[in-house]
Design an enzyme around this catalytic site. Structure first.
Site, short mmCIF file in Angstrom:
data_model
loop_
_atom_site.label_atom_id
_atom_site.label_comp_id
_atom_site.label_asym_id
_atom_site.label_seq_id
_atom_site.Cartn_x
_atom_site.Cartn_y
_atom_site.Cartn_z
N ASP A 201 0.67 -1.17 -0.07
CA ASP A 201 0.15 0.03 -0.04
C ASP A 201 0.83 1.28 -0.10
O ASP A 201 0.59 2.40 0.66
CB ASP A 201 -0.98 -0.12 1.18
N LYS B 274 1.97 2.40 -4.91
CA LYS B 274 2.68 1.77 -5.88
C LYS B 274 1.66 1.80 -7.30
O LYS B 274 2.27 2.34 -8.37
CB LYS B 274 2.89 0.10 -5.91
N ASN C 195 -5.18 -10.29 -3.44
CA ASN C 195 -4.81 -9.49 -2.11
C ASN C 195 -4.24 -8.16 -2.35
O ASN C 195 -4.30 -7.50 -1.33
CB ASN C 195 -3.79 -10.60 -1.41
N ALA C 196 -3.86 -7.88 -3.71
CA ALA C 196 -3.31 -6.61 -3.93
C ALA C 196 -4.36 -5.52 -4.30
O ALA C 196 -5.45 -5.84 -4.71
CB ALA C 196 -2.37 -6.68 -5.15
N GLY C 197 -4.31 -4.49 -3.61
CA GLY C 197 -5.51 -3.46 -4.15
C GLY C 197 -4.94 -1.96 -4.42
O GLY C 197 -4.03 -1.50 -3.59
N HIS C 198 -4.92 -1.64 -5.52
CA HIS C 198 -4.57 -0.39 -6.01
C HIS C 198 -5.38 0.66 -6.54
O HIS C 198 -6.29 0.41 -7.14
CB HIS C 198 -3.39 -0.71 -7.18
N GLN D 10 2.22 -5.99 -3.06
CA GLN D 10 2.58 -5.99 -1.80
C GLN D 10 4.07 -5.40 -1.66
O GLN D 10 4.19 -4.38 -2.39
CB GLN D 10 2.67 -7.35 -1.34
N THR E 128 3.09 -12.50 3.07
CA THR E 128 2.06 -13.12 1.97
C THR E 128 3.06 -14.27 1.37
O THR E 128 4.28 -14.75 1.81
CB THR E 128 1.88 -11.95 0.83
N LYS F 96 2.68 10.09 -0.33
CA LYS F 96 1.73 10.85 0.92
C LYS F 96 2.54 11.61 1.62
O LYS F 96 2.55 11.58 2.84
CB LYS F 96 1.15 9.43 1.69
N SER G 297 -0.58 13.92 -3.42
CA SER G 297 -2.01 13.81 -3.38
C SER G 297 -2.37 12.28 -4.07
O SER G 297 -1.53 11.93 -4.93
CB SER G 297 -2.76 14.77 -3.68
P1 GDP Z 1 -0.68 0.28 -3.48
O1 GDP Z 1 -1.02 -0.78 -3.21
O2 GDP Z 1 0.88 0.38 -3.29
O3 GDP Z 1 -1.12 0.64 -5.00
O4 GDP Z 1 -1.46 1.72 -2.74
P2 GDP Z 1 -2.90 1.73 -2.20
O5 GDP Z 1 -3.61 2.36 -3.54
O6 GDP Z 1 -3.29 0.21 -1.72
O7 GDP Z 1 -2.96 2.65 -1.10
C1 GDP Z 1 -2.37 4.11 -1.33
C2 GDP Z 1 -3.44 5.05 -1.08
O8 GDP Z 1 -3.01 6.28 -0.76
C3 GDP Z 1 -4.39 4.93 -1.98
O9 GDP Z 1 -5.64 5.21 -1.59
C4 GDP Z 1 -4.08 6.28 -2.91
O10 GDP Z 1 -5.18 6.71 -3.56
C5 GDP Z 1 -3.41 6.99 -1.95
N1 GDP Z 1 -2.29 7.67 -2.25
C6 GDP Z 1 -1.20 7.43 -3.31
N2 GDP Z 1 -0.69 8.74 -3.34
C7 GDP Z 1 -0.69 9.60 -2.32
C8 GDP Z 1 -0.40 10.87 -1.92
O11 GDP Z 1 0.93 11.32 -2.39
N3 GDP Z 1 -0.93 11.65 -1.01
C9 GDP Z 1 -2.10 10.91 -0.57
N4 GDP Z 1 -2.88 12.00 0.37
N5 GDP Z 1 -2.66 9.86 -1.19
C10 GDP Z 1 -2.02 9.08 -1.57
P1 IMO Z 2 -0.73 -3.95 -2.20
O1 IMO Z 2 -0.37 -4.64 -3.38
C1 IMO Z 2 -0.91 -4.58 2.14
C2 IMO Z 2 -0.73 -8.78 3.92
C3 IMO Z 2 -2.11 -9.03 4.51
C4 IMO Z 2 -1.66 -9.93 5.54
C5 IMO Z 2 -0.47 -10.66 4.80
C6 IMO Z 2 -0.77 -11.99 4.18
O2 IMO Z 2 -2.18 -3.25 -2.41
O3 IMO Z 2 0.26 -3.33 -1.65
P2 IMO Z 2 -2.40 -12.69 2.26
O4 IMO Z 2 -3.77 -12.46 1.71
O5 IMO Z 2 -1.58 -12.18 0.95
O6 IMO Z 2 -2.09 -13.90 2.31
O7 IMO Z 2 -1.98 -12.09 3.38
O8 IMO Z 2 -0.30 -9.69 3.69
N1 IMO Z 2 -1.19 -8.16 2.32
C7 IMO Z 2 -1.13 -6.78 2.03
N2 IMO Z 2 -0.94 -5.71 2.68
N3 IMO Z 2 -1.17 -4.43 0.74
C8 IMO Z 2 -1.18 -5.36 -0.07
O9 IMO Z 2 -1.16 -5.37 -1.49
C9 IMO Z 2 -1.33 -6.72 0.77
N4 IMO Z 2 -1.34 -8.11 0.03
C10 IMO Z 2 -1.30 -8.87 1.22
O10 IMO Z 2 -3.03 -7.78 5.06
O11 IMO Z 2 -0.96 -9.27 6.39
MG MG Z 3 -2.89 -1.60 -1.89
#
Ligand code: GDP
Ligand code: IMO
Ligand code: MG
Length: 431
Positions: free
Chosen positions: A13, A16, A38-41, A224, A239, A331, A415
């Protein structure tokens, strides 16, 4: 553009998806190489919020090929859902812009059921997985009983593979006091979605080889982060895949030499979802503030993310493990208005200074962070368009991080929006 691998340097998170979307403007192909849904972007582009799990974060850009490599475990139902959601948002997906490795393994409903069941049995000792079945799916892949994308070509293949898989899962489930899996329901479900998914199947190794030969630019997108890596992470709270940059080779069928540079991505503070050691975690007002301002809730499960100070010792180790030549720091805006900032620079364990986290979970849990303090800033950084627009203390904080992690910060994000991305130094320049 050189071929770049983008990886998370913390516990996932890191932003990326946002950074990959940004640099994808210079790529022809974006490839996922490990992990699953498990990934969420989250991407914020043109006022729209896109949430991606399996589809690479370059998909919003027209004329770009998205590829899911063999190292990814794919839940076909989630994949089809994601395609449908993207199409409803105006992004069309066809065989022309999405290819999936024919030898990638599937995640089935029995995997997530097992994942959730094991977590329930573990009680307080649970990993805190996403419950998506990722661990059990990788176990079946390594156990040589997975159903793969290529099996979806014909029903007889699905049937044969299902028998091998269910032999194992029936025993496992009975041992755990559960009913046998429903073979007919699984078969019918797979037979129904097979043609919808199989149409994207491709020999990804060959496709990427040809792309390299014709000088196409490839961007490899990690999921991750390094501290969730199966080997280097805070085991067992990790993971089930290798999240390191080197995983991009095995996860796509690309040979060493194909990857030119590694870009590490980290937040200006730390977060973690699920259980496990987190030395710089803040269980106080500042921690709550980071979670609120940073909107630290998981994209996949909606769980609140644990928050803490930036851990430079950890990120420095991650840069070394991934061979990062540059870092994108995200961030930074979330730190606006915090009076005093701290950066972890190592640990005290049983009275002794440690430069890096030890491998044992119990020792990691006992490690006390050693901090450096820096003054914060009052001004908002969210609207800054140039590095020079940042308050002096923010610049000092960023420069200090850079020094401590031993890797140049070339991109800053202030942002969630695509346009709030500041390039400090061209990512693609030689130096
Ligand atoms: P990822 O899994 O690495 O792609 O990251 P996620 O999308 O799960 O989590 C990052 C969160 O921070 C998302 O809600 C993005 O919209 C948000 N985000 C990314 N860059 C920035 C930033 O520079 N500032 C703020 N405030 N939010 C950001
Ligand atoms: P992105 O790509 C944050 C964490 C889970 C748990 C551990 C094992 O969005 O960065 P799993 O379901 O993979 O067996 O869980 O890994 N985890 C993540 N935490 N961002 C992720 O992906 C994750 N994918 C798995 O919360 O601690
Ligand atoms: Mg994520």
């Amino acid at each position: 553009m050189p071929n770049i691998v983008a990886v998370g340097l913390q516990w996932g998170d890191e932003g990326k998806g946002k950074i990959v979307d940004f640099i994808a403007s210079r790529a022809d192909i974006v490839v996922r190489f490990q992990g699953g849904h498990n990934a969420g972007h989250t991407l914020v582009v043109g006022g729209k919020v896109f949430k991606l799990s399996l589809i690479p974060s370059g998909v919003i850009r027209p004329n770009l090929l998205s590829v899911i490599g063999n190292g990814v475990v794919i839940d076909p139902w989630v994949l089809l859902n994601e395609i449908e959601t993207l199409e409803a948002m105006g992004i069309s997906i066809s065989e022309r812009n999405l290819a999936i490795a024919d030898c990638a393994s599937l995640v089935l409903p029995l995997h997530s059921e097992l994942d959730i069941l094991r977590e329930r049995i573990a009680g307080k000792a649970k990993i805190g997985t996403t419950g998506r079945g990722i661990g059990p799916a990788y176990e079946d892949k390594v156990g040589r009983r997975a159903i793969r994308i290529c099996d979806l070509a014909c029903e007889s293949s699905i049937s044969k593979r299902l028998d091998a898989l269910l032999e194992h899962h029936s025993a496992l489930r009975i041992g755990l006091g559960q009913e046998r899996p429903d073979r007919q329901a699984l078969f019918d479900g797979l037979a129904e979605i097979a043609p919808k998914v199989y149409r994207f199947a491709a020999p990804v190794w060959q496709l990427l080889h040809n792309a390299r030969s014709s000088k196409k630019n490839i961007l490899f997108e990690g999921a991750q982060g390094i501290f969730l890596d199966i080997d280097y992470g805070t085991y067992p709270f990790v993971t089930s895949s290798s999240t390191a940059a080197s995983s991009a080779y095995a996860g796509t069928g690309t040979a060493p030499g194909a990857l030119d540079r590694v870009l590490g991505i980290c937040k200006a503070y730390s977060t973690r979802v699920g259980s496990g050691p987190f030395p710089t975690e803040l269980n106080d007002e500042v921690g709550r503030r980071l979670a609120d301002v940073g909107q630290e809730r998981g994209t996949v499960t909606g769980r609140r993310r644990r928050c803490g100070w930036f851990d430079a010792a950890m990120v420095s180790q991650a840069c070394r493990l991934s061979g990062a030549y540059a870092v994108a720091l995200t961030k930074i805006d979330v730190l606006d208005g915090i009076e005093e900032l701290k950066i972890g620079v190592g640990y005290k364990l049983d009275g002794e200074f440690r430069e890096f986290l030890p491998p044992l979970a119990e020792e990691q849990a006992r490690a006390i962070p050693v901090y450096e303090s820096l003054p914060g800033w009052r001004e908002s950084t969210a609207d800054a368009r140039n590095f020079a627009d940042f308050p002096d203390n923010a610049i000092a904080y960023i420069r200090r991080i850079e020094k401590l992690i031993g890797c140049p910060i070339r991109i800053l994000s202030n942002s969630p929006r695509r346009e709030s991305t500041i390039v400090l130094e061209d990512l693609f320049s030689a130096s």
